[in-house]
Write a protein that holds these residues in place. Structure first.
Motif, PDB file in Angstrom:
ATOM      1  N   ALA A 137     -12.812  -8.783 -44.686  1.00 41.09           N
ATOM      2  CA  ALA A 137     -12.546  -9.688 -45.805  1.00 41.09           C
ATOM      3  C   ALA A 137     -12.490 -11.127 -45.314  1.00 41.09           C
ATOM      4  CB  ALA A 137     -11.234  -9.296 -46.490  1.00 41.09           C
ATOM      5  N   GLY A 138     -11.802 -11.338 -44.183  1.00 43.95           N
ATOM      6  CA  GLY A 138     -11.710 -12.683 -43.616  1.00 43.95           C
ATOM      7  C   GLY A 138     -13.060 -13.185 -43.108  1.00 43.95           C
ATOM      8  N   PHE A 139     -13.809 -12.272 -42.543  1.00 44.06           N
ATOM      9  CA  PHE A 139     -15.132 -12.616 -42.017  1.00 44.06           C
ATOM     10  C   PHE A 139     -16.041 -13.103 -43.149  1.00 44.06           C
ATOM     11  CE2 PHE A 139     -19.486 -11.236 -40.877  1.00 44.06           C
ATOM     12  CZ  PHE A 139     -19.644 -11.916 -39.673  1.00 44.06           C
ATOM     13  N   CYS A 140     -16.058 -12.365 -44.261  1.00 42.38           N
ATOM     14  CA  CYS A 140     -16.902 -12.733 -45.398  1.00 42.38           C
ATOM     15  C   CYS A 140     -16.414 -14.039 -46.046  1.00 42.38           C
ATOM     16  CB  CYS A 140     -16.921 -11.616 -46.434  1.00 42.38           C
ATOM     17  SG  CYS A 140     -17.744 -10.112 -45.845  1.00 42.38           S
ATOM     18  N   VAL A 147     -31.517 -16.728 -40.974  1.00 43.34           N
ATOM     19  CA  VAL A 147     -30.286 -16.947 -40.206  1.00 43.34           C
ATOM     20  C   VAL A 147     -30.672 -17.280 -38.769  1.00 43.34           C
ATOM     21  CG1 VAL A 147     -28.135 -15.938 -39.387  1.00 43.34           C
ATOM     22  CG2 VAL A 147     -28.986 -15.367 -41.668  1.00 43.34           C
ATOM     23  N   GLY A 148     -30.292 -18.464 -38.314  1.00 41.07           N
ATOM     24  CA  GLY A 148     -30.642 -18.886 -36.969  1.00 41.07           C
ATOM     25  C   GLY A 148     -29.885 -18.107 -35.908  1.00 41.07           C
ATOM     26  N   ILE A 195     -25.134 -15.364 -33.284  1.00 42.37           N
ATOM     27  CA  ILE A 195     -24.234 -15.194 -32.132  1.00 42.37           C
ATOM     28  C   ILE A 195     -22.810 -15.584 -32.509  1.00 42.37           C
ATOM     29  CG2 ILE A 195     -23.695 -16.095 -29.828  1.00 42.37           C
ATOM     30  CD1 ILE A 195     -26.683 -16.202 -29.291  1.00 42.37           C
ATOM     31  N   GLY A 196     -22.686 -16.591 -33.388  1.00 40.46           N
ATOM     32  CA  GLY A 196     -21.355 -16.989 -33.850  1.00 40.46           C
ATOM     33  C   GLY A 196     -20.607 -15.847 -34.501  1.00 40.46           C
ATOM     34  N   ALA A 197     -21.333 -14.998 -35.223  1.00 42.87           N
ATOM     35  CA  ALA A 197     -20.698 -13.835 -35.850  1.00 42.87           C
ATOM     36  C   ALA A 197     -20.137 -12.900 -34.784  1.00 42.87           C
ATOM     37  CB  ALA A 197     -21.717 -13.097 -36.719  1.00 42.87           C
ATOM     38  N   TYR A 198     -20.855 -12.747 -33.674  1.00 43.15           N
ATOM     39  CA  TYR A 198     -20.364 -11.896 -32.589  1.00 43.15           C
ATOM     40  C   TYR A 198     -19.108 -12.479 -31.943  1.00 43.15           C
ATOM     41  CZ  TYR A 198     -24.266  -8.607 -32.557  1.00 43.15           C
ATOM     42  OH  TYR A 198     -25.160  -7.614 -32.890  1.00 43.15           O
ATOM     43  N   THR A 199     -19.011 -13.797 -31.881  1.00 45.54           N
ATOM     44  CA  THR A 199     -17.808 -14.392 -31.283  1.00 45.54           C
ATOM     45  C   THR A 199     -16.579 -14.081 -32.134  1.00 45.54           C
ATOM     46  OG1 THR A 199     -18.106 -16.532 -32.407  1.00 45.54           O
ATOM     47  CG2 THR A 199     -19.149 -16.252 -30.258  1.00 45.54           C
ATOM     48  N   ARG A 200     -16.728 -14.054 -33.456  1.00 50.96           N
ATOM     49  CA  ARG A 200     -15.602 -13.695 -34.327  1.00 50.96           C
ATOM     50  C   ARG A 200     -15.246 -12.217 -34.150  1.00 50.96           C
ATOM     51  NH1 ARG A 200     -14.035 -17.599 -37.702  1.00 50.96           N
ATOM     52  NH2 ARG A 200     -12.810 -16.124 -38.940  1.00 50.96           N
ATOM     53  N   THR A 231     -16.460  -6.989 -23.653  1.00 50.65           N
ATOM     54  CA  THR A 231     -17.335  -8.121 -23.307  1.00 50.65           C
ATOM     55  C   THR A 231     -18.737  -7.631 -22.987  1.00 50.65           C
ATOM     56  OG1 THR A 231     -15.488  -9.437 -22.444  1.00 50.65           O
ATOM     57  CG2 THR A 231     -17.705 -10.036 -21.703  1.00 50.65           C
ATOM     58  N   LYS A 232     -18.820  -6.559 -22.209  1.00 52.19           N
ATOM     59  CA  LYS A 232     -20.128  -6.004 -21.836  1.00 52.19           C
ATOM     60  C   LYS A 232     -20.908  -5.556 -23.071  1.00 52.19           C
ATOM     61  CE  LYS A 232     -18.562  -4.266 -17.331  1.00 52.19           C
ATOM     62  NZ  LYS A 232     -18.318  -3.042 -16.527  1.00 52.19           N
ATOM     63  N   VAL A 233     -20.213  -4.877 -23.993  1.00 55.67           N
ATOM     64  CA  VAL A 233     -20.912  -4.357 -25.170  1.00 55.67           C
ATOM     65  C   VAL A 233     -21.329  -5.483 -26.108  1.00 55.67           C
ATOM     66  CG1 VAL A 233     -20.736  -2.885 -27.209  1.00 55.67           C
ATOM     67  CG2 VAL A 233     -19.790  -2.121 -25.036  1.00 55.67           C
ATOM     68  N   PHE A 234     -20.458  -6.469 -26.296  1.00 52.55           N
ATOM     69  CA  PHE A 234     -20.843  -7.580 -27.167  1.00 52.55           C
ATOM     70  C   PHE A 234     -22.007  -8.374 -26.568  1.00 52.55           C
ATOM     71  CE2 PHE A 234     -16.493  -7.245 -29.129  1.00 52.55           C
ATOM     72  CZ  PHE A 234     -16.953  -6.895 -30.394  1.00 52.55           C
ATOM     73  N   PHE A 235     -22.012  -8.526 -25.250  1.00 57.93           N
ATOM     74  CA  PHE A 235     -23.152  -9.193 -24.611  1.00 57.93           C
ATOM     75  C   PHE A 235     -24.411  -8.339 -24.733  1.00 57.93           C
ATOM     76  CE2 PHE A 235     -20.342 -12.284 -22.562  1.00 57.93           C
ATOM     77  CZ  PHE A 235     -21.160 -13.405 -22.578  1.00 57.93           C
ATOM     78  N   LEU A 236     -24.227  -7.035 -24.667  1.00 53.23           N
ATOM     79  CA  LEU A 236     -25.353  -6.124 -24.893  1.00 53.23           C
ATOM     80  C   LEU A 236     -25.938  -6.357 -26.276  1.00 53.23           C
ATOM     81  CD1 LEU A 236     -27.018  -3.471 -24.289  1.00 53.23           C
ATOM     82  CD2 LEU A 236     -25.116  -2.245 -25.351  1.00 53.23           C
TER      83      LEU A 236
END
Length: 379
Positions: A52-55, A113-114, A119-124, A152-157
């Motif tokens: 909900a917060g993400f959207c 979507v650039g 990538i910004g979505a992944y940081t959240r 960290t490994k999976v998000f970078f993946l």
């Protein structure tokens, strides 16, 4: 152009090598997977609040809200994000996981979507993960660090897969532009005596089929398909009075016609493009003959590149079965008979075998183009 677009516009699935390469590079271990799976319940109790917060955050940002055209988009986004975390927390990063990530990245790229916002979505998502980790292990810094390392490994993946999708699409667009340029230049060379452009397209398809039957793979076949239309680009330098002459050419006129191979080679020379390098090879050698009596250099047998041999036999078949200013169209049977006569003299025996092995497929391509041309005339 549709045939060219269809040839290259394929989503690129991640194969076993891609998966193993990324997993090995990022060193995602069984222990990492176990650590991630152990966080499943901790994520589950907060996931709806996070989504909900993400959207809400996306809707508030000027640069991302433009991608949300209506409330239905948000309705689709919420289960999509939930599915992502469900898959991630299973700890199984096989083909299904990889290709889901790739397809989602393709979708975002297609709607504009650039990569920076993606990538910004992944940081959240990563921030959400670290909050859950410190909540689970407030007094166990070693455990918390172990979990952070695993996530960290999976998000970078996942970000690596996303960047692969964006890079592939960029390459795809550049390749489309290159192929369209090749096609249109080829049409320019053929326009005076083939206003439909079907000769160059048939030739590309015929040649690709023969190349596959000769054991060529992947990029090699694609190069043949894309470069074949440039085989007669040198005809630009031949006067209409010779090229369109309805009568038999004089010896002097035939010598002038023969210069189109050299002219084509010069037009395509010194390019850094792999396709244009292949096109130059084809332009220079598709009129060479296996017994050394061809032109422009009198090459024979193994001196002739395989690409030139393949385009040579396919070009002869298409020329024989097509009406030209100086001759009527041969029947398929007559053309096949002429090619058989040329085995071992005009044509490399191995290439001839491959041609006849896939003759049914070649005739099917020929029929398809005939039907498409008929439909165009009717319309």
């Amino acid at each position: 152009m549709k045939a060219l677009r269809d040839w290259i516009h394929k989503e690129k699935p991640l194969d076993k090598y891609d998966r193993e390469r990324w997993l090995q590079y990022l060193s995602i271990t069984k222990e990492d997977r176990k650590t991630i799976v152990a966080m499943k319940d901790d994520f589950a109790s907060h996931i709806d609040e996070f989504i909900a917060g993400f959207c809400e955050h996306i809707l508030k940002q000027k640069d991302t809200s433009v991608f949300i055209m209506d409330t239905d988009v948000i309705k689709r986004l919420k289960p999509s994000v939930k599915k992502y975390f469900t898959q991630l927390l299973k700890g199984n990063y096989g083909s299904g996981y990889f290709n889901d990530r790739l397809n989602i990245a393709h979708t975002h790229e297609n709607i504009g979507v650039g990569p920076g916002w993606y990538i910004g979505a992944y940081t959240r998502c990563f921030q959400f993960a670290t909050d859950r980790i410190f909540e689970k292990y407030p007094d166990k810094p070693e455990k918390a660090q172990q979990a952070i390392n695993a996530f960290t490994k999976v998000f970078f993946l996942d970000m690596s897969i996303a960047m692969e999708a964006y890079a592939y699409k960029t390459h795809d667009r550049l390749k489309t532009a290159e192929l369209e340029t090749i096609y249109r230049l080829s049409r320019a060379a053929e326009y005076r005596d083939d206003q439909t452009g079907n000769h160059i397209m048939r030739l590309g398809h015929y040649s690709a089929v023969v190349a596959r039957n000769m054991g060529m793979k992947g990029d090699e076949v694609e190069d043949i398909f894309a470069s074949a239309p440039m085989h007669d680009i040198g005809k630009i330098g031949v006067p209409d009075s010779i090229l369109l002459k309805p009568d038999k050419l004089t010896p002097e006129e035939f010598e002038r016609i023969k210069t189109h191979s050299i002219v084509g080679g010069l037009i395509l020379a010194t390019s850094e493009s792999r396709l244009l390098q292949k096109a130059q090879e084809i332009a220079l050698t598709h009129h060479e003959r296996y017994d050394g009596t061809g032109y422009p250099h009198g090459l024979h047998s193994d001196e002739i590149p395989l690409s030139g041999k393949i385009i040579g036999i396919c070009d002869v078949f298409d020329a024989l079965t097509t009406k030209r200013p100086y001759k009527p169209a041969f029947s398929n049977e007559e053309a096949i008979s002429e090619i058989k006569k040329g085995e071992g003299s005009h044509f490399d025996p191995e290439v001839s075998v491959a041609f006849f092995k896939c003759l049914d497929e070649i005739l099917a391509i020929q029929k398809r183009f005939q039907e498409e041309t008929a439909n165009q005339i009717i319309r």
